[in-house]
Design an enzyme around this catalytic site. Structure first.
Site, PDB file in Angstrom:
ATOM      1  CB  SER A   1      -0.862   0.012   1.501  1.00  0.00           C
ATOM      2  OG  SER A   1      -1.297   1.358   1.408  1.00  0.00           O
TER       3      SER A   1
ATOM      4  CE1 TYR B   1      -4.221  -2.203   4.820  1.00  0.00           C
ATOM      5  CE2 TYR B   1      -3.348  -0.002   4.435  1.00  0.00           C
ATOM      6  CZ  TYR B   1      -3.604  -1.281   3.846  1.00  0.00           C
ATOM      7  OH  TYR B   1      -3.926  -1.303   2.488  1.00  0.00           O
TER       8      TYR B   1
END
Length: 248
Positions: free
Chosen positions: A142, A155
Site C-alpha cells: 500500500s 495497517y
C-alpha cells in the site's frame, strides 16, 4: 508473443477489487488463473465469467490465515494446469483507526491476513519456485507501506513489513541463483471493498471522502500486474506506486 500467455497464476483475495480485475485481465491475455478467497460464490461467478469469455480459470475457497489452505490452492494450480509460475498475494484488510482507540482484535486480524497471509503464500510456492529456478511473487502492499499515515499505524506496519519481506526475497533469490522475481504494489486511493473493513466511524468518514473525490478503479492496478508478469524472465520490475492523478 506476450509472456503472460499460458502462465499459471494463483491470486488470493480474488473475489473482488484488484484481485478480480487482475484475474480477468490476465485471463483475457491467455494466462491460466487459480483464484482463492473466502467467498466461494463470488469466486464461482468470476470464474464462470472468465470461462464464458474464452479464458481458463478455476477456484477454491481459501482463508490465507490457514497455511494448509494456501498450500491447497497452489496444489490445485499444479493439478489442474500442470505447474505454478506466479502467485499474487493480494488478500488484505484495512480496518484503520487511531492506535489510542485500541481496536486490538483488528490489529491482530491485519497481522494475520496482511502479513502472515503473505508469508503463507510465499511458503506455499517457495519449494516449487526454488526447484524449478523460476517464479514470480507479486504482493499488494500500500502507499501506507511507504509513507506513514495517522489512522493507519498497524495497517501501515503490516504493509511496511511486506515491503521489506519482498525486497529480501528478491535479493536472497539473486544470491541463491533461483531467479525468483518479485513485484510489490503500493496502491493509493483505489476504489475497492477495502473501505468496508473500517469500523472506526471518524476514520471511515475521512477515507470515504478522500476516495469519493479522487479514487480510481482497480483496473489501474490490474494493468500494472499484467505489465509485471509480461516482462522477460531476466527482468524484475519490482516496485510500483499507483496513485490516482488527482490525489495529492
Amino acid at each position: 508473443m506476450m509472456s503472460v500467455k499460458d502462465k499459471v497464476i494463483v491470486i488470493t483475495g480474488a473475489s473482488s477489487g484488484i484481485g478480480e480485475a487482475s484475474a480477468k485481465l490476465l485471463a483475457k491475455n491467455g494466462a491460466k488463473l487459480v483464484l482463492g478467497a473466502r467467498r466461494e460464490e463470488r469466486l464461482k461467478e468470476i470464474v464462470d465469467q472468465i470461462i464464458a469469455a474464452g479464458g481458463q480459470a478455476t477456484y477454491q475457497s481459501t482463508d490465507v490465515t490457514q497455511p494448509g489452505q494456501v498450500k491447497a490452492l497452489v496444489q490445485l494450480a499444479k493439478d489442474r494446469f500442470g505447474g505454478i509460475d506466479v502467485i499474487f498475494n493480494n488478500a488484505g484488510i484495512m480496518p484503520s483507526s487511531p492506535i489510542s482507540a485500541l481496536h486490538i482484535d483488528e490489529w491482530n486480524a491485519m497481522i494475520d491476513i496482511n502479513l502472515k497471509g503473505v508469508l503463507n503464500g510465499v511458503a506455499a510456492v517457495m519449494p516449487d519456485f526454488t526447484s524449478q529456478k523460476h517464479g514470480q511473487i507479486i504482493t499488494t502492499s500500500s502507499v501506507a507501506g511507504i509513507k506513514s499515515f495517522p489512522g493507519a499505524g498497524v495497517y501501515g506496519a503490516t504493509k511496511f513489513a511486506v515491503r521489506n519481506l519482498m525486497e529480501v526475497i528478491r535479493m536472497e533469490s539473486a544470491q541463491e541463483g533461483t531467479n525468483i522475481r518479485t513485484a510489490t504494489l503500493y496502491p493509493a486511493a483505489i476504489n475497492t471493498e477495502l473501505l468496508h473493513t473500517i469500523t472506526d466511524q471518524n476514520t471511515r468518514a475521512g477515507m470515504d471522502s478522500l476516495y469519493n473525490s479522487v479514487g480510481i478503479g482497480p483496473d489501474a492496478v490490474a494493468r500494472v500486474v499484467n505489465f509485471a508478469v509480461d516482462q522477460p524472465e531476466d527482468v524484475n520490475v519490482n516496485e510500483f506506486i499507483i496513485y490516482p492523478t488527482k490525489q495529492g
